[in-house]
Design a protein around this motif. Sequence first.
Motif, mmCIF file in Angstrom:
data_model
loop_
_atom_site.group_PDB
_atom_site.id
_atom_site.type_symbol
_atom_site.label_atom_id
_atom_site.label_comp_id
_atom_site.label_asym_id
_atom_site.label_seq_id
_atom_site.Cartn_x
_atom_site.Cartn_y
_atom_site.Cartn_z
ATOM 1 N N MET A 1 0.842 -1.199 0.000
ATOM 2 C CA MET A 1 0.000 0.000 0.000
ATOM 3 C C MET A 1 0.873 1.243 0.000
ATOM 4 O O MET A 1 1.620 1.490 0.951
ATOM 5 C CB MET A 1 -0.934 0.014 1.213
ATOM 6 N N PRO A 2 0.796 2.062 -1.048
ATOM 7 C CA PRO A 2 1.608 3.278 -1.125
ATOM 8 C C PRO A 2 1.326 4.218 0.043
ATOM 9 O O PRO A 2 0.195 4.322 0.527
ATOM 10 C CB PRO A 2 1.163 3.909 -2.452
ATOM 11 N N GLY A 3 2.362 4.885 0.513
ATOM 12 C CA GLY A 3 2.213 5.848 1.591
ATOM 13 C C GLY A 3 2.187 5.232 2.971
ATOM 14 O O GLY A 3 1.964 5.932 3.952
ATOM 15 N N THR A 4 2.389 3.922 3.060
ATOM 16 C CA THR A 4 2.396 3.242 4.355
ATOM 17 C C THR A 4 3.611 2.328 4.434
ATOM 18 O O THR A 4 4.393 2.219 3.487
ATOM 19 C CB THR A 4 1.119 2.401 4.554
ATOM 20 N N GLU A 5 3.735 1.621 5.561
ATOM 21 C CA GLU A 5 4.805 0.654 5.737
ATOM 22 C C GLU A 5 4.432 -0.729 5.196
ATOM 23 O O GLU A 5 5.198 -1.677 5.354
ATOM 24 C CB GLU A 5 5.154 0.533 7.230
ATOM 25 N N MET A 6 3.256 -0.847 4.559
ATOM 26 C CA MET A 6 2.780 -2.134 4.044
ATOM 27 C C MET A 6 3.581 -2.525 2.805
ATOM 28 O O MET A 6 3.495 -1.859 1.769
ATOM 29 C CB MET A 6 1.295 -2.020 3.701
ATOM 30 N N PRO A 7 4.387 -3.601 2.882
ATOM 31 C CA PRO A 7 5.201 -4.010 1.732
ATOM 32 C C PRO A 7 4.432 -4.931 0.790
ATOM 33 O O PRO A 7 3.324 -5.374 1.097
ATOM 34 C CB PRO A 7 6.360 -4.761 2.390
ATOM 35 N N ALA A 8 5.023 -5.212 -0.346
ATOM 36 C CA ALA A 8 4.455 -6.178 -1.292
ATOM 37 C C ALA A 8 4.830 -7.589 -0.855
ATOM 38 O O ALA A 8 5.982 -7.857 -0.515
ATOM 39 C CB ALA A 8 4.986 -5.905 -2.696
ATOM 40 N N PHE A 9 3.858 -8.497 -0.862
ATOM 41 C CA PHE A 9 4.110 -9.869 -0.436
ATOM 42 C C PHE A 9 4.082 -10.872 -1.584
ATOM 43 O O PHE A 9 4.578 -11.986 -1.437
ATOM 44 C CB PHE A 9 3.083 -10.297 0.621
ATOM 45 N N ALA A 10 3.508 -10.512 -2.719
ATOM 46 C CA ALA A 10 3.408 -11.458 -3.825
ATOM 47 C C ALA A 10 4.760 -11.643 -4.503
ATOM 48 O O ALA A 10 5.547 -10.704 -4.623
ATOM 49 C CB ALA A 10 2.371 -10.989 -4.841
ATOM 50 N N GLN A 11 5.025 -12.860 -4.954
ATOM 51 C CA GLN A 11 6.268 -13.128 -5.671
ATOM 52 C C GLN A 11 6.376 -12.271 -6.924
ATOM 53 O O GLN A 11 7.470 -11.839 -7.293
ATOM 54 C CB GLN A 11 6.337 -14.610 -6.038
ATOM 55 N N SER A 12 5.252 -11.988 -7.555
ATOM 56 C CA SER A 12 5.256 -11.182 -8.772
ATOM 57 C C SER A 12 5.698 -9.747 -8.519
ATOM 58 O O SER A 12 6.062 -9.022 -9.445
ATOM 59 C CB SER A 12 3.855 -11.180 -9.413
#
Length: 243
Positions: free
Chosen positions: A85-96
């Motif tokens: 999620m942009p603007g937060t500390e939420m990173p990307a989890f999908a391998q893609s």
Amino acid sequence: MRLFAQVLLICLAALSVGCEHAPGNPESPIVRPNEVADFGKLYSENCAACHGANGQNGPAIDLANPEYQALVDDATLRKWISGGMPGTEMPAFAQSAGGMLTDAQVNALIDGMRKRWSRPSVFAGPTPPSYAQIQLGDAHGGEQTYQARCSACHAPLHQQITSPDYLALVGDQALRSIIIAGRPDIGQPDWNHLGPNGKSAPPLSAPDVDNIVAYLASLRNPAPAQTASSIPIQSAPSTSTRR
């Protein structure tokens, strides 16, 4: 000789059975990380640190809140989990997107959350504002609404959500989700119960929510904070009028 051969066969059979339980030999097949499908394991290893062990009481939004689960659809959850999620500390989890989870594992997380924490009838009363912001908000109007409906609880030092550094860690959509769905795990009321000093008040309208988000966004520090750990996270006063 025949007797010797029979004894030898019996010994070999016993040895072969014993090897199956030898030290270091797993009793069940090894499950590779990308084959894990259990929601509990996936959630505890990838989500619990920010969203809480049971979807509550973490620094990020409480996923166990049925109002949040009713507000956000599967496609949006999949988007945030997969790509961050942009603007937060939420990173990307999908391998893609450079993460560690397969598409099937992302789907397992979504399915698990729905089974455990959704309650389809939670919005049986007034219809809440939309999850996504449709109209641009007015920061000036948002400041007025914030002062009237929010400032009483957020005035204390540890509840200053107007801090530019705090806002640098929280994107507009995250702010909107919390304003609408609330955070029952820390006593933050939802849009339908957000009154001054915990008193009853009319539900926030969609423009009200748009405007409050615009006001808070206008206070955001354009330079992101260096570390999230510099912002103390404390529970809100439990003075809500939540049902």
